[in-house]
Write a protein that holds these residues in place. Sequence first.
Motif, PDB file in Angstrom:
ATOM      1  N   GLY A 120       0.799  -1.218   0.000  1.00  0.00           N
ATOM      2  CA  GLY A 120       0.000   0.000   0.000  1.00  0.00           C
ATOM      3  C   GLY A 120       0.829   1.264   0.000  1.00  0.00           C
ATOM      4  O   GLY A 120       0.461   2.251  -0.637  1.00  0.00           O
ATOM      5  N   ASP A 121       1.960   1.261   0.709  1.00  0.00           N
ATOM      6  CA  ASP A 121       2.673   2.514   0.927  1.00  0.00           C
ATOM      7  C   ASP A 121       4.180   2.283   0.924  1.00  0.00           C
ATOM      8  O   ASP A 121       4.715   1.652   1.824  1.00  0.00           O
ATOM      9  CB  ASP A 121       2.258   3.127   2.260  1.00  0.00           C
ATOM     10  CG  ASP A 121       2.934   4.469   2.505  1.00  0.00           C
ATOM     11  OD1 ASP A 121       2.684   5.391   1.726  1.00  0.00           O
ATOM     12  OD2 ASP A 121       3.697   4.583   3.465  1.00  0.00           O
ATOM     13  N   GLU A 122       4.846   2.791  -0.102  1.00  0.00           N
ATOM     14  CA  GLU A 122       6.308   2.779  -0.163  1.00  0.00           C
ATOM     15  C   GLU A 122       6.877   4.184  -0.284  1.00  0.00           C
ATOM     16  O   GLU A 122       7.946   4.485   0.233  1.00  0.00           O
ATOM     17  CB  GLU A 122       6.767   1.922  -1.348  1.00  0.00           C
ATOM     18  CG  GLU A 122       8.277   1.660  -1.400  1.00  0.00           C
ATOM     19  CD  GLU A 122       9.008   2.648  -2.302  1.00  0.00           C
ATOM     20  OE1 GLU A 122      10.253   2.561  -2.379  1.00  0.00           O
ATOM     21  OE2 GLU A 122       8.362   3.507  -2.931  1.00  0.00           O
ATOM     22  N   GLU A 123       6.143   5.055  -0.948  1.00  0.00           N
ATOM     23  CA  GLU A 123       6.646   6.402  -1.202  1.00  0.00           C
ATOM     24  C   GLU A 123       6.598   7.302   0.034  1.00  0.00           C
ATOM     25  O   GLU A 123       7.357   8.262   0.136  1.00  0.00           O
ATOM     26  CB  GLU A 123       5.844   7.068  -2.333  1.00  0.00           C
ATOM     27  CG  GLU A 123       5.942   6.358  -3.672  1.00  0.00           C
ATOM     28  CD  GLU A 123       7.314   6.466  -4.312  1.00  0.00           C
ATOM     29  OE1 GLU A 123       8.220   7.052  -3.697  1.00  0.00           O
ATOM     30  OE2 GLU A 123       7.485   5.959  -5.428  1.00  0.00           O
ATOM     31  N   GLY A 124       5.675   7.042   0.950  1.00  0.00           N
ATOM     32  CA  GLY A 124       5.564   7.891   2.137  1.00  0.00           C
ATOM     33  C   GLY A 124       4.939   9.244   1.851  1.00  0.00           C
ATOM     34  O   GLY A 124       5.093  10.184   2.637  1.00  0.00           O
ATOM     35  N   THR A 125       4.219   9.360   0.740  1.00  0.00           N
ATOM     36  CA  THR A 125       3.697  10.665   0.326  1.00  0.00           C
ATOM     37  C   THR A 125       2.632  11.201   1.276  1.00  0.00           C
ATOM     38  O   THR A 125       2.637  12.385   1.611  1.00  0.00           O
ATOM     39  CB  THR A 125       3.096  10.570  -1.096  1.00  0.00           C
ATOM     40  OG1 THR A 125       4.084  10.027  -1.974  1.00  0.00           O
ATOM     41  CG2 THR A 125       2.650  11.934  -1.600  1.00  0.00           C
ATOM     42  N   ARG A 126       1.739  10.338   1.714  1.00  0.00           N
ATOM     43  CA  ARG A 126       0.620  10.824   2.525  1.00  0.00           C
ATOM     44  C   ARG A 126       0.996  11.018   3.984  1.00  0.00           C
ATOM     45  O   ARG A 126       0.643  12.043   4.589  1.00  0.00           O
ATOM     46  CB  ARG A 126      -0.568   9.861   2.417  1.00  0.00           C
ATOM     47  CG  ARG A 126      -1.776  10.326   3.212  1.00  0.00           C
ATOM     48  CD  ARG A 126      -2.993   9.444   3.024  1.00  0.00           C
ATOM     49  NE  ARG A 126      -4.103   9.935   3.831  1.00  0.00           N
ATOM     50  CZ  ARG A 126      -5.281   9.319   3.948  1.00  0.00           C
ATOM     51  NH1 ARG A 126      -5.524   8.194   3.299  1.00  0.00           N
ATOM     52  NH2 ARG A 126      -6.232   9.836   4.724  1.00  0.00           N
ATOM     53  N   PHE A 127       1.694  10.074   4.582  1.00  0.00           N
ATOM     54  CA  PHE A 127       1.942  10.118   6.030  1.00  0.00           C
ATOM     55  C   PHE A 127       3.412  10.345   6.389  1.00  0.00           C
ATOM     56  O   PHE A 127       3.757  10.333   7.571  1.00  0.00           O
ATOM     57  CB  PHE A 127       1.454   8.821   6.685  1.00  0.00           C
ATOM     58  CG  PHE A 127      -0.033   8.635   6.616  1.00  0.00           C
ATOM     59  CD1 PHE A 127      -0.869   9.324   7.475  1.00  0.00           C
ATOM     60  CD2 PHE A 127      -0.601   7.792   5.674  1.00  0.00           C
ATOM     61  CE1 PHE A 127      -2.242   9.160   7.419  1.00  0.00           C
ATOM     62  CE2 PHE A 127      -1.976   7.624   5.600  1.00  0.00           C
ATOM     63  CZ  PHE A 127      -2.797   8.315   6.470  1.00  0.00           C
ATOM     64  N   GLN A 128       4.278  10.510   5.399  1.00  0.00           N
ATOM     65  CA  GLN A 128       5.714  10.654   5.658  1.00  0.00           C
ATOM     66  C   GLN A 128       6.263   9.439   6.398  1.00  0.00           C
ATOM     67  O   GLN A 128       7.286   9.522   7.080  1.00  0.00           O
ATOM     68  CB  GLN A 128       6.007  11.936   6.459  1.00  0.00           C
ATOM     69  CG  GLN A 128       5.409  13.186   5.878  1.00  0.00           C
ATOM     70  CD  GLN A 128       5.893  13.487   4.470  1.00  0.00           C
ATOM     71  OE1 GLN A 128       7.077  13.573   4.225  1.00  0.00           O
ATOM     72  NE2 GLN A 128       4.957  13.642   3.540  1.00  0.00           N
ATOM     73  N   SER A 129       5.554   8.327   6.307  1.00  0.00           N
ATOM     74  CA  SER A 129       6.001   7.070   6.892  1.00  0.00           C
ATOM     75  C   SER A 129       5.928   6.035   5.783  1.00  0.00           C
ATOM     76  O   SER A 129       4.944   5.987   5.051  1.00  0.00           O
ATOM     77  CB  SER A 129       5.098   6.671   8.064  1.00  0.00           C
ATOM     78  OG  SER A 129       5.508   5.446   8.622  1.00  0.00           O
ATOM     79  N   THR A 130       6.954   5.229   5.640  1.00  0.00           N
ATOM     80  CA  THR A 130       7.043   4.397   4.448  1.00  0.00           C
ATOM     81  C   THR A 130       7.358   2.945   4.784  1.00  0.00           C
ATOM     82  O   THR A 130       7.692   2.607   5.920  1.00  0.00           O
ATOM     83  CB  THR A 130       8.110   4.966   3.495  1.00  0.00           C
ATOM     84  OG1 THR A 130       8.073   4.253   2.269  1.00  0.00           O
ATOM     85  CG2 THR A 130       9.493   4.870   4.100  1.00  0.00           C
ATOM     86  N   LEU A 131       7.218   2.070   3.777  1.00  0.00           N
ATOM     87  CA  LEU A 131       7.489   0.636   3.899  1.00  0.00           C
ATOM     88  C   LEU A 131       6.588  -0.035   4.932  1.00  0.00           C
ATOM     89  O   LEU A 131       6.993  -0.990   5.600  1.00  0.00           O
ATOM     90  CB  LEU A 131       8.974   0.380   4.235  1.00  0.00           C
ATOM     91  CG  LEU A 131      10.009   0.996   3.303  1.00  0.00           C
ATOM     92  CD1 LEU A 131      11.415   0.608   3.750  1.00  0.00           C
ATOM     93  CD2 LEU A 131       9.787   0.608   1.868  1.00  0.00           C
ATOM     94  N   ALA A 173      -2.015  15.596   5.899  1.00  0.00           N
ATOM     95  CA  ALA A 173      -2.246  17.045   5.891  1.00  0.00           C
ATOM     96  C   ALA A 173      -3.589  17.427   6.480  1.00  0.00           C
ATOM     97  O   ALA A 173      -3.786  18.575   6.898  1.00  0.00           O
ATOM     98  CB  ALA A 173      -2.145  17.572   4.457  1.00  0.00           C
ATOM     99  N   GLU A 174      -4.527  16.472   6.522  1.00  0.00           N
ATOM    100  CA  GLU A 174      -5.848  16.740   7.115  1.00  0.00           C
ATOM    101  C   GLU A 174      -5.940  16.236   8.552  1.00  0.00           C
ATOM    102  O   GLU A 174      -7.035  16.123   9.107  1.00  0.00           O
ATOM    103  CB  GLU A 174      -6.955  16.083   6.278  1.00  0.00           C
ATOM    104  CG  GLU A 174      -7.337  16.865   5.021  1.00  0.00           C
ATOM    105  CD  GLU A 174      -6.243  16.817   3.956  1.00  0.00           C
ATOM    106  OE1 GLU A 174      -5.742  15.704   3.702  1.00  0.00           O
ATOM    107  OE2 GLU A 174      -5.890  17.883   3.419  1.00  0.00           O
ATOM    108  N   SER A 175      -4.811  15.895   9.153  1.00  0.00           N
ATOM    109  CA  SER A 175      -4.716  15.399  10.541  1.00  0.00           C
ATOM    110  C   SER A 175      -5.371  14.036  10.744  1.00  0.00           C
ATOM    111  O   SER A 175      -5.693  13.655  11.866  1.00  0.00           O
ATOM    112  CB  SER A 175      -5.321  16.414  11.526  1.00  0.00           C
ATOM    113  OG  SER A 175      -4.534  17.596  11.543  1.00  0.00           O
ATOM    114  N   VAL A 176      -5.558  13.283   9.660  1.00  0.00           N
ATOM    115  CA  VAL A 176      -6.020  11.894   9.776  1.00  0.00           C
ATOM    116  C   VAL A 176      -4.810  11.025  10.080  1.00  0.00           C
ATOM    117  O   VAL A 176      -3.780  11.113   9.400  1.00  0.00           O
ATOM    118  CB  VAL A 176      -6.687  11.428   8.467  1.00  0.00           C
ATOM    119  CG1 VAL A 176      -7.089   9.951   8.561  1.00  0.00           C
ATOM    120  CG2 VAL A 176      -7.891  12.288   8.144  1.00  0.00           C
ATOM    121  N   SER A 177      -4.920  10.195  11.112  1.00  0.00           N
ATOM    122  CA  SER A 177      -3.792   9.345  11.459  1.00  0.00           C
ATOM    123  C   SER A 177      -3.730   8.142  10.523  1.00  0.00           C
ATOM    124  O   SER A 177      -4.730   7.735   9.917  1.00  0.00           O
ATOM    125  CB  SER A 177      -3.896   8.863  12.906  1.00  0.00           C
ATOM    126  OG  SER A 177      -4.895   7.869  13.033  1.00  0.00           O
TER     127      SER A 177
END
Length: 414
Positions: free
Chosen positions: A126-137, A157-161
Amino acid sequence: MTTPILTLGQTLLQRLDEAARHSEPGPGVTRLFCSDEHRAVLEVIKEWMSKAGLTAELDASGTLVGRNERARAGEKTLIMGSHQDTVVEGGKYDGMLGVALPLMALQALKEEGVELPYGIEVVAFGDEEGTRFQSTLIGSRALAGTFDPASLEARDAESVSLGQALEAFGGDPEAIPGLARDPDSILGFVEVHIEQGPVLEQRDHAVGVVTALTGIERHRLIVTGKAGHAGTTPMPGRRDALVGAAEMIVEVDRVLNATDDFVGVVGKLEVRPNAVNVIPAAVEFTLELRSPDAEVRRHGRDGILAACRRLAAARGLELDIELTYEAEAVDCADWLVDALEDACRACEEPAERLFSGAGHDGLAMCDLTDIGMLFVRCTDGLSHHPDEAISASDAEAATRVLMRFLAELGKCPG
């Protein structure tokens, strides 16, 4: 009039075009973790998995996992795959090629009547780039058993965890630790990816075999000064956060250019209050650093951050620095490098060995198992850009190489 029969490469490009339609509006492809576009593209991938003879399931971390019968029965399994997410206004091949191509290869082998003597698992992380949450892999760390539950608190950016987004998407944050695979049950992890660089194009080679993945670290820097009226505040003594940040960014560029095997970028910058006639009170910017040599990266990092602190002090600014991500460089397993190289030669493709300047999910998967990677030539070495491109002939060559690799894997000593 008969319908022309498409080659594997042409069919693969059509599939990647189909996946690219699931994007936010705007140039290129923007598809973020746990977004509507993510949800929609999984339906497309599920269909590809079905045609390849795999059963698809969404796991607790938001990864779509397809398994063949042997994998579901608990036999030793090869994991292949990559990520579905993109950077903002990225290309259609980064990540998604590594999902679509192995599924195409498996489907072609199935249609040829080839039965692989081991389990197969294809993952669309689902997430490798870290674009949405600045957390990756996230997905790959879950499989490797190294997922940090603290990352669930990261916010967009919308404060959704991240945890909230996963739950809404159909994942289960509390169940993520249970996704860790038993290393003894895994043969290895193999990813196909565009090169994201110019070497293969310069050599006129369709594919290349990766020997290692770069080390990466990311920081968030917040420079705080003092706002004031731009027309009435004297220039001497101003605490302009943007001027200070600009000096720091120039220093980053200077150090990077002066250091061999060291690259990086300040890719994101936010100014507050961001008004035309107000002295900037605060600037937040990101710093990403990469090197295949951990000592080079650490020495360069220490020099950059020390310079930033000096520049802040000289202007009476406050500086907060937060490490947001770090992954050390890792080597690909020799036996997988050799097996991929043999498959290239068997398909009459030059077997160029090269280093990856990008990270990839292998940085996490290496904690679980041996990793290998096959690169595919991309036009002008361009990636993370709407003009990212590969040719149908190169897609064909890479698919044939992976088919040969899979067919011969059961004979490998690894």
